[in-house]
Scaffold this active site. Structure first.
Site, PDB file in Angstrom:
ATOM      1  N   PHE A 129     -43.685 -19.929  -0.231  1.00 41.29           N
ATOM      2  CA  PHE A 129     -43.654 -19.341  -1.569  1.00 41.29           C
ATOM      3  C   PHE A 129     -42.259 -19.522  -2.160  1.00 41.29           C
ATOM      4  O   PHE A 129     -41.263 -19.094  -1.571  1.00 41.29           O
ATOM      5  CB  PHE A 129     -44.006 -17.855  -1.505  1.00 41.29           C
ATOM      6  CG  PHE A 129     -45.468 -17.597  -1.291  1.00 41.29           C
ATOM      7  CD1 PHE A 129     -46.276 -17.175  -2.337  1.00 41.29           C
ATOM      8  CD2 PHE A 129     -46.045 -17.799  -0.052  1.00 41.29           C
ATOM      9  CE1 PHE A 129     -47.641 -16.960  -2.151  1.00 41.29           C
ATOM     10  CE2 PHE A 129     -47.399 -17.582   0.154  1.00 41.29           C
ATOM     11  CZ  PHE A 129     -48.197 -17.157  -0.898  1.00 41.29           C
ATOM     12  N   PRO A 242     -35.563 -11.465  15.095  1.00 39.70           N
ATOM     13  CA  PRO A 242     -34.273 -11.559  15.781  1.00 39.70           C
ATOM     14  C   PRO A 242     -33.461 -10.272  15.755  1.00 39.70           C
ATOM     15  O   PRO A 242     -32.560 -10.084  16.585  1.00 39.70           O
ATOM     16  CB  PRO A 242     -33.549 -12.674  15.017  1.00 39.70           C
ATOM     17  CG  PRO A 242     -34.157 -12.643  13.644  1.00 39.70           C
ATOM     18  CD  PRO A 242     -35.597 -12.293  13.867  1.00 39.70           C
ATOM     19  N   GLU A 311     -45.073  -7.378   6.197  1.00 44.02           N
ATOM     20  CA  GLU A 311     -44.572  -7.356   7.572  1.00 44.02           C
ATOM     21  C   GLU A 311     -45.069  -6.113   8.321  1.00 44.02           C
ATOM     22  O   GLU A 311     -45.382  -6.179   9.518  1.00 44.02           O
ATOM     23  CB  GLU A 311     -43.045  -7.404   7.582  1.00 44.02           C
ATOM     24  CG  GLU A 311     -42.445  -7.619   8.960  1.00 44.02           C
ATOM     25  CD  GLU A 311     -40.957  -7.903   8.895  1.00 44.02           C
ATOM     26  OE1 GLU A 311     -40.572  -9.082   8.941  1.00 44.02           O
ATOM     27  OE2 GLU A 311     -40.178  -6.921   8.779  1.00 44.02           O
TER      28      GLU A 311
END
Length: 362
Positions: A129, A242, A311
């Protein structure tokens, strides 16, 4: 009356005159049982198998998808390093508790996996996107993808943007194609994030299901730095964020409000997965996006927005629908973060940017 036989010591003895009749009875019984057996299983094999209603609503018909059943065939006389069950990475965990591999450098042989997957003639869909000012990241994304991402495979990029005329011209290798799909912009980055699942779902329905075997949904504000290849292919693939791979589950930024459909209790959770990468078979990613979209809409109807939009819903989905393969943080690093001793290679990383400048709102 003449009897066919008599019982001696618990054993039936038949006269010689009775044997033809007995054999006929036994033969008839066998034929009858055979007919019943064949009829029963023939009916079971030919009748329609009932499908759960939830599965109907969240899955594409297999007839609509490209074939995905393939054997792991390796070419003869091609040499590679002998694998060992005793020697390997000891500083990281390379398998989940549900026996899905966690992919780190040193846990796979690129020659071996490429020579298994490349002859399958696969096509990999890649969605990205580039909304508003984020279109500026597209050139680096595409150019580094051509250098490192699924090299030697057929790749179809699907670029969603509200600025189709600003999409850069990038030289693509043979067998790689780019489609630009215009979508509306927004004054809120949260809305752009929330609509992503819906747009991917509908594009799979309309187009991708006929054109690809696997799909990866990636963030545009990122660059490839090293190999990202066939070792990442799987039925449903997630990547470990991460920022949280060293944390315990009570520190994960899950959605903690029970009123949200993305809710995860404090004592549950495996890993914290990054929303910048979703991957897998087209059908499995379709199911994921459709379920997450439905939950988005249910939350919106109750005036709730999950803590980290898609998310948060992704992490809820993957908690109860375990990924078949998990990518280590090598596949989703952050440029502002120093490389740690566990991360031997940075393959894909989010670039440093000024959010206040590139986002329509902060």
């Amino acid at each position: 009356m003449k009897y066919f036989g008599d019982t001696i010591g618990g054993t039936m003895r038949f006269s010689s005159n009775a044997k033809p009749y007995v054999l006929l009875v036994i033969a008839g019984t066998v034929l009858l049982l055979g007919y019943v057996y064949f009829s029963f299983f023939s009916e079971r094999l030919n009748r329609d198998i009932p499908i759960d209603e939830d599965q109907k609503s969240t899955s594409l018909s297999r007839l609509m998808l490209r074939s995905r059943v393939r054997n792991m065939v390796f070419p003869e006389k091609l040499l590679y390093k002998q694998p060992s069950v005793l020697v390997g990475r000891t500083d990281v965990v390379a398998v989940t508790p549900w026996l899905a591999p966690i992919v780190w450098e040193g846990t796979f042989d690129p020659v071996l996996v490429d020579n298994i997957y490349k002859p399958m003639n696969l096509t990999i869909a890649t969605t990205v996107f580039a909304i508003g000012k984020y279109v500026r990241f597209l050139q680096d994304f595409l150019e580094t993808a051509e250098e490192h991402f699924m090299v030697g495979f057929h790749v179809r990029y699907y670029v969603f943007t509200d600025r189709p005329h600003d999409v850069p011209s990038v030289n693509l290798s043979q067998g790689r194609h780019l489609s630009v799909i215009q979508v509306p912009g927004s004054n809120r980055w949260q809305e752009i994030s929330a609509r992503r699942m819906e747009i991917i779902q509908t594009t799979i329905e309309r187009q991708i299901r006929r054109e690809a075997d696997y799909i990866f949904c990636l963030d545009v504000d990122s660059k490839f730095h090293a190999r990202w290849g066939s070792e990442s292919l799987g039925r449903l693939v997630a990547v470990i964020h991460p920022g949280y791979y060293e944390q315990t589950r009570d520190r994960f930024p899950y959605e903690r409000r029970p009123a949200s459909t993305a809710y995860i209790p404090m004592d549950e959770g495996d890993y914290y997965y990054g929303g910048a990468m979703i991957g897998g078979f087209v059908e499995d990613v379709y199911t994921l996006t459709k379920v997450c979209r439905t939950r988005f809409e249910e939350d919106a109807g109750n005036s709730i927005e999950a803590a980290w939009q898609e998310e948060s819903h992704l992490n809820r989905y993957l908690l109860y629908n375990k990924p078949s393969k998990v990518l280590s943080p090598e596949y989703l690093w952050q440029d502002f973060k120093a490389k740690t001793k566990e991360v031997k290679v940075i393959r894909f990383s989010g670039v440093i940017k000024n959010y206040a400048e590139v986002r329509p709102n902060v």
